[in-house]
Motif scaffolding. Structure first.
Motif, PDB file in Angstrom:
ATOM      1  N   ALA A  44      37.359  42.994  36.313  1.00 55.91           N
ATOM      2  CA  ALA A  44      36.631  44.057  37.017  1.00 55.91           C
ATOM      3  C   ALA A  44      37.057  44.136  38.477  1.00 55.91           C
ATOM      4  CB  ALA A  44      35.115  43.814  36.908  1.00 55.91           C
ATOM      5  N   GLN A  45      37.275  42.986  39.106  1.00 59.19           N
ATOM      6  CA  GLN A  45      37.721  42.976  40.498  1.00 59.19           C
ATOM      7  C   GLN A  45      39.110  43.595  40.642  1.00 59.19           C
ATOM      8  OE1 GLN A  45      36.036  41.935  43.374  1.00 59.19           O
ATOM      9  NE2 GLN A  45      34.320  42.042  41.968  1.00 59.19           N
ATOM     10  N   LEU A  46      40.013  43.234  39.734  1.00 57.18           N
ATOM     11  CA  LEU A  46      41.365  43.795  39.778  1.00 57.18           C
ATOM     12  C   LEU A  46      41.333  45.292  39.497  1.00 57.18           C
ATOM     13  CD1 LEU A  46      43.286  40.897  38.006  1.00 57.18           C
ATOM     14  CD2 LEU A  46      43.279  41.448  40.453  1.00 57.18           C
ATOM     15  N   ALA A  47      40.480  45.719  38.553  1.00 62.62           N
ATOM     16  CA  ALA A  47      40.340  47.155  38.275  1.00 62.62           C
ATOM     17  C   ALA A  47      39.806  47.886  39.507  1.00 62.62           C
ATOM     18  CB  ALA A  47      39.407  47.362  37.078  1.00 62.62           C
ATOM     19  N   ALA A  48      38.885  47.264  40.231  1.00 62.22           N
ATOM     20  CA  ALA A  48      38.359  47.884  41.456  1.00 62.22           C
ATOM     21  C   ALA A  48      39.460  48.026  42.504  1.00 62.22           C
ATOM     22  CB  ALA A  48      37.189  47.060  42.002  1.00 62.22           C
ATOM     23  N   LEU A  49      40.316  47.002  42.622  1.00 60.24           N
ATOM     24  CA  LEU A  49      41.451  47.104  43.555  1.00 60.24           C
ATOM     25  C   LEU A  49      42.342  48.280  43.188  1.00 60.24           C
ATOM     26  CD1 LEU A  49      42.739  43.450  44.099  1.00 60.24           C
ATOM     27  CD2 LEU A  49      41.763  44.986  45.807  1.00 60.24           C
ATOM     28  N   LEU A  50      42.648  48.401  41.905  1.00 56.51           N
ATOM     29  CA  LEU A  50      43.501  49.511  41.458  1.00 56.51           C
ATOM     30  C   LEU A  50      42.841  50.857  41.743  1.00 56.51           C
ATOM     31  CD1 LEU A  50      44.886  48.137  38.087  1.00 56.51           C
ATOM     32  CD2 LEU A  50      46.182  48.575  40.187  1.00 56.51           C
ATOM     33  N   ALA A  51      41.542  50.957  41.504  1.00 58.31           N
ATOM     34  CA  ALA A  51      40.828  52.210  41.767  1.00 58.31           C
ATOM     35  C   ALA A  51      40.879  52.555  43.248  1.00 58.31           C
ATOM     36  CB  ALA A  51      39.380  52.096  41.285  1.00 58.31           C
ATOM     37  N   HIS A  52      40.653  51.570  44.104  1.00 57.99           N
ATOM     38  CA  HIS A  52      40.716  51.827  45.551  1.00 57.99           C
ATOM     39  C   HIS A  52      42.125  52.212  45.985  1.00 57.99           C
ATOM     40  CE1 HIS A  52      36.685  50.950  46.913  1.00 57.99           C
ATOM     41  NE2 HIS A  52      36.671  49.854  46.175  1.00 57.99           N
ATOM     42  N   SER A  53      43.115  51.642  45.343  1.00 59.63           N
ATOM     43  CA  SER A  53      44.506  51.902  45.756  1.00 59.63           C
ATOM     44  C   SER A  53      44.939  53.336  45.501  1.00 59.63           C
ATOM     45  CB  SER A  53      45.458  50.932  45.054  1.00 59.63           C
ATOM     46  OG  SER A  53      45.593  51.247  43.686  1.00 59.63           O
TER      47      SER A  53
END
Length: 138
Positions: A44-53
């Motif tokens: 979930a944290q990595l997915a959030a990083l991708l979404a922010h990117s």
């Protein structure tokens, strides 16, 4: 919900504002590879990083593990520029934090950041690596 979590979530609202600030992040590759939480949380944290990117005002880049040592290695550092164009450095390390506003320290941190971005992966390769790490957690 704990007060600290509520405050952290409230701070994120700034990124969703009509006119969000420019955010440039360089993450050490070890942050992506180290399992600091259960797999589902890490995903979930990595997915959030991708979404922010994907936001036009946000850039997330990964500094490879084999990059040279640098001034900002001791902990987290944030370069913050106010609307009046004054820049300060917010530094965080284990159990300490502080704001540096001395122009000499700010210039040194800006140079160190420039060096980091020179060694960091491109935005696209960074996104690929984050995706790869997220998939490895399944």
């Amino acid at each position: 919900m704990a007060k600290a979590v509520r405050l952290r979530l409230a701070r994120q609202e700034v990124l969703r504002a009509a006119s969000p600030p420019d955010v440039r992040v360089v993450l050490c590759e070890s942050v992506l590879r180290r399992h600091l939480a259960p797999r589902a949380v890490m995903q979930a944290q990595l997915a959030a990083l991708l979404a922010h990117s994907t936001h036009p005002t946000t850039s997330i880049r990964v500094l490879p593990l084999d990059a040279e040592a640098h001034l900002l290695l001791e902990g987290s550092a944030s370069l913050l520029t106010a609307p009046n164009h004054v820049t300060v450095v917010c530094v965080e390390a284990y159990r300490t934090a502080g704001i540096l506003d001395d122009p000499e320290h700010v210039r040194a941190a800006e140079r160190a950041y420039d060096e980091l971005t020179g060694e960091a992966l491109s935005i696209w390769r960074s996104a690929d690596l984050i995706t790869e790490q997220m998939e490895n957690l399944t």
